[in-house]
Design a protein around this motif. Structure first.
Motif, PDB file in Angstrom:
ATOM      1  N   SER A   1       0.861  -1.180   0.000  1.00 22.31           N
ATOM      2  CA  SER A   1       0.000   0.000   0.000  1.00 22.31           C
ATOM      3  C   SER A   1       0.899   1.232   0.000  1.00 22.31           C
ATOM      4  CB  SER A   1      -0.905   0.007   1.233  1.00 22.31           C
ATOM      5  OG  SER A   1      -1.698   1.178   1.268  1.00 22.31           O
ATOM      6  N   THR A   2       0.536   2.244  -0.788  1.00 27.77           N
ATOM      7  CA  THR A   2       1.402   3.408  -0.977  1.00 27.77           C
ATOM      8  C   THR A   2       0.632   4.705  -0.793  1.00 27.77           C
ATOM      9  OG1 THR A   2       2.612   2.123  -2.632  1.00 27.77           O
ATOM     10  CG2 THR A   2       3.082   4.478  -2.520  1.00 27.77           C
ATOM     11  N   PHE A   3       1.279   5.676  -0.144  1.00 26.30           N
ATOM     12  CA  PHE A   3       0.730   7.019   0.010  1.00 26.30           C
ATOM     13  C   PHE A   3       1.809   8.039  -0.343  1.00 26.30           C
ATOM     14  CE2 PHE A   3      -1.843   4.356   2.704  1.00 26.30           C
ATOM     15  CZ  PHE A   3      -3.129   4.834   2.488  1.00 26.30           C
ATOM     16  N   VAL A   4       1.381   9.177  -0.875  1.00 32.63           N
ATOM     17  CA  VAL A   4       2.316  10.209  -1.316  1.00 32.63           C
ATOM     18  C   VAL A   4       1.887  11.556  -0.739  1.00 32.63           C
ATOM     19  CG1 VAL A   4       3.341  11.347  -3.330  1.00 32.63           C
ATOM     20  CG2 VAL A   4       2.745   8.924  -3.440  1.00 32.63           C
ATOM     21  N   SER A   5       2.871  12.364  -0.326  1.00 28.91           N
ATOM     22  CA  SER A   5       2.589  13.681   0.227  1.00 28.91           C
ATOM     23  C   SER A   5       2.171  14.658  -0.866  1.00 28.91           C
ATOM     24  CB  SER A   5       3.831  14.224   0.937  1.00 28.91           C
ATOM     25  OG  SER A   5       4.795  14.648  -0.020  1.00 28.91           O
ATOM     26  N   LYS A   6       1.798  15.846  -0.478  1.00 29.93           N
ATOM     27  CA  LYS A   6       1.532  16.910  -1.447  1.00 29.93           C
ATOM     28  C   LYS A   6       2.813  17.272  -2.192  1.00 29.93           C
ATOM     29  CE  LYS A   6       0.250  19.594   1.920  1.00 29.93           C
ATOM     30  NZ  LYS A   6      -0.241  20.779   2.700  1.00 29.93           N
ATOM     31  N   SER A   7       2.676  17.885  -3.337  1.00 29.62           N
ATOM     32  CA  SER A   7       3.820  18.309  -4.146  1.00 29.62           C
ATOM     33  C   SER A   7       4.070  19.796  -3.937  1.00 29.62           C
ATOM     34  CB  SER A   7       3.540  18.023  -5.628  1.00 29.62           C
ATOM     35  OG  SER A   7       4.600  18.493  -6.423  1.00 29.62           O
ATOM     36  N   ARG A   8       5.222  20.129  -3.373  1.00 33.91           N
ATOM     37  CA  ARG A   8       5.566  21.528  -3.118  1.00 33.91           C
ATOM     38  C   ARG A   8       7.002  21.882  -3.517  1.00 33.91           C
ATOM     39  NH1 ARG A   8       0.984  21.676  -3.032  1.00 33.91           N
ATOM     40  NH2 ARG A   8      -0.469  22.493  -1.468  1.00 33.91           N
ATOM     41  N   ALA A   9       7.948  20.954  -3.330  1.00 36.52           N
ATOM     42  CA  ALA A   9       9.366  21.283  -3.460  1.00 36.52           C
ATOM     43  C   ALA A   9       9.726  21.826  -4.840  1.00 36.52           C
ATOM     44  CB  ALA A   9      10.207  20.050  -3.145  1.00 36.52           C
ATOM     45  N   LEU A  10       9.272  21.161  -5.896  1.00 36.04           N
ATOM     46  CA  LEU A  10       9.656  21.582  -7.243  1.00 36.04           C
ATOM     47  C   LEU A  10       8.937  22.859  -7.657  1.00 36.04           C
ATOM     48  CD1 LEU A  10       9.931  18.181  -9.137  1.00 36.04           C
ATOM     49  CD2 LEU A  10      11.764  19.671  -8.338  1.00 36.04           C
ATOM     50  N   GLN A  11       7.715  23.033  -7.234  1.00 32.23           N
ATOM     51  CA  GLN A  11       6.996  24.274  -7.533  1.00 32.23           C
ATOM     52  C   GLN A  11       7.734  25.476  -6.943  1.00 32.23           C
ATOM     53  OE1 GLN A  11       2.931  24.269  -6.186  1.00 32.23           O
ATOM     54  NE2 GLN A  11       2.599  26.423  -6.669  1.00 32.23           N
ATOM     55  N   HIS A  12       8.162  25.376  -5.704  1.00 32.31           N
ATOM     56  CA  HIS A  12       8.905  26.460  -5.060  1.00 32.31           C
ATOM     57  C   HIS A  12      10.260  26.670  -5.727  1.00 32.31           C
ATOM     58  CE1 HIS A  12       6.503  25.896  -1.052  1.00 32.31           C
ATOM     59  NE2 HIS A  12       5.769  26.357  -2.046  1.00 32.31           N
ATOM     60  N   TYR A  13      10.907  25.556  -6.071  1.00 32.49           N
ATOM     61  CA  TYR A  13      12.234  25.620  -6.689  1.00 32.49           C
ATOM     62  C   TYR A  13      12.192  26.352  -8.032  1.00 32.49           C
ATOM     63  CZ  TYR A  13      16.460  23.818  -9.015  1.00 32.49           C
ATOM     64  OH  TYR A  13      17.634  23.693  -9.707  1.00 32.49           O
ATOM     65  N   PHE A  14      11.228  25.996  -8.880  1.00 27.10           N
ATOM     66  CA  PHE A  14      11.134  26.650 -10.193  1.00 27.10           C
ATOM     67  C   PHE A  14      10.694  28.098 -10.056  1.00 27.10           C
ATOM     68  CE2 PHE A  14      11.712  22.499 -11.927  1.00 27.10           C
ATOM     69  CZ  PHE A  14      12.147  22.690 -13.229  1.00 27.10           C
ATOM     70  N   GLY A  15       9.831  28.394  -9.097  1.00 27.63           N
ATOM     71  CA  GLY A  15       9.430  29.775  -8.878  1.00 27.63           C
ATOM     72  C   GLY A  15      10.602  30.639  -8.473  1.00 27.63           C
TER      73      GLY A  15
END
Length: 400
Positions: free
Chosen positions: A211-225
């Motif tokens: 069974s797999t769960f994944v967090s929200k995506s934030r790191a790359l959005q902030h990095y590219f911004g």
């Protein structure tokens, strides 16, 4: 016994350059014959160092070269399965970088091709061959931990700089994060712990479900911004499907619980080699960073705290070299000078030995597809809200 050198071709010359020390150390057993890369500058770099090497920009043209015995595939991840299958069908042994496959269909085709050709196939999971991980395997094989009940493996390594080209366009790694969501690079996490319980081996264990769960995506959005401005598509909400951290919980047929974590975009110092083992008679936990020791404890052997009699950890190094794996005792002096804790040398040495001794490599095609299957099974689980997904039994001859 005199062994003929294995005539090896490197596929993906840019990544292959990181194995230069290992290739040089095995120069008496490897004849570096050819290299293949789309970039002519990369090919010229290999030609300068090895003037006799043949260079190719067309992979299938290279496979026609009858002087090549084996290929080492270091191309982008999504190409590994197809290139491995094509090389085997062309009569070449294959050492493939991780991961081996990205779908169930690729897994079955790779297995069937290895079985039909009788050639050697090995996945280059170098984390299985670090000194510490080999020591733990050696101890586990001797039963020093008692019955193993729980394992952890984690790959936590900030690789945001490999997500994009200088102009902000995405590399294959970036496209992977944009399009998919799951445990997208599993074998560094699961490979070593799988070997500690002899997964897929005679009298060993087998993966049952996950069974797999994944967090929200934030790191790359902030990095590219920050680096390309808030108007860059990758800095906008919803651009990235892949969450920052992915965690899978796996059960084996023998009731061992395995937790995996993969995160290669979050902001933090690296912790590329996180491992934990819990048994009925002992435990192991890897150092979280370079300033920490790998620690070990045995119930009837480790010293007690002199003040209160409580149990205390010991550094794993206090058990070395006595409990070093035989592989490390034989090759450690050569391996220690190569990357990934000596793994870069030892995967090549194991692959070459398997060919020269006509035996199955220690990380064979069944290991490769099983460990790699975490990739696509995890995405199925995430898509279904953490649904428990069963692992195929890749050693069953009836293909579904």
């Amino acid at each position: 016994m005199t062994r003929q050198p294995v005539r090896l071709a490197i596929v993906g010359g840019n990544r292959g350059a990181s194995f230069m020390n290992a290739l040089t150390s095995l120069a008496d057993r490897i004849e570096l014959t050819a290299t293949c890369d789309l970039n002519e500058w990369v090919l010229n770099q290999w030609k300068e160092k090895f003037p006799k090497i043949r260079t190719y920009q067309d992979y299938h043209e290279m496979l026609k070269d009858s002087s090549i015995d084996a290929v080492f595939i270091l191309s982008p991840m999504h190409l590994h399965a197809r290139q491995s299958i094509d090389a085997l069908k062309a009569g070449k042994h294959v050492l493939s970088e991780v991961i081996a496959i990205q779908s169930l269909e690729e897994a079955w085709e790779l297995i069937e091709t290895v079985e039909q050709t009788g050639l050697k196939y090995m996945m280059s999971e170098n984390y299985c061959f670090s000194r510490s991980n080999l020591t733990i395997k050696h101890m586990a094989d001797q039963g020093m931990f008692g019955e193993i009940t729980y394992l952890e493996g984690g790959y936590i390594h900030d690789l945001r700089h490999l997500i994009h080209h200088p102009d902000g366009s995405l590399t294959w790694r970036g496209q992977l994060h944009q399009q998919l969501n799951g445990i997208n690079y599993p074998t560094h996490s699961i490979g070593p712990v799988a070997q500690w319980i002899n997964l897929n081996k005679p009298n060993g264990d087998r993966l049952k479900n996950m069974s797999t769960f994944v967090s929200k995506s934030r790191a790359l959005q902030h990095y590219f911004g920050h680096n390309y401005g808030k108007d860059h598509p990758a800095a906008r909400n919803g651009f990235w499907r892949q969450g920052d951290s992915a965690v899978a919980v796996i059960q084996t047929e023998n009731g061992v619980l395995i937790e995996l974590r993969v995160d290669w975009t979050s902001v933090r110092p690296h912790n590329k080699t996180h491992y934990l083992l819990q048994g009925t008679e002992g435990a192991f936990i890897s150092g979280r960073h370079e300033q920490e020791d790998d620690l070990i404890w045995f119930s009837n052997r480790s010293p007690k705290n002199l003040e209160n009699g409580s149990d205390t950890w010991e550094p794993l190094r206090s058990y070395q070299p006595q409990y070093d794996h035989p592989i490390w005792k034989k090759w450690g002096q050569f391996a220690a000078g190569t990357k990934h804790g000596g793994g870069d040398f030892l995967v090549l040495e194991e692959f070459i030995s398997a060919i020269q001794e006509d035996r199955t490599p220690s990380v064979d095609v069944y290991d490769a597809v099983t460990w790699s299957s975490v990739f696509y099974l995890s995405m199925e689980s995430v898509e279904a809200g953490g649904k428990v997904i069963a692992f195929p039994d890749f050693k069953v001859k009836e293909r579904k």
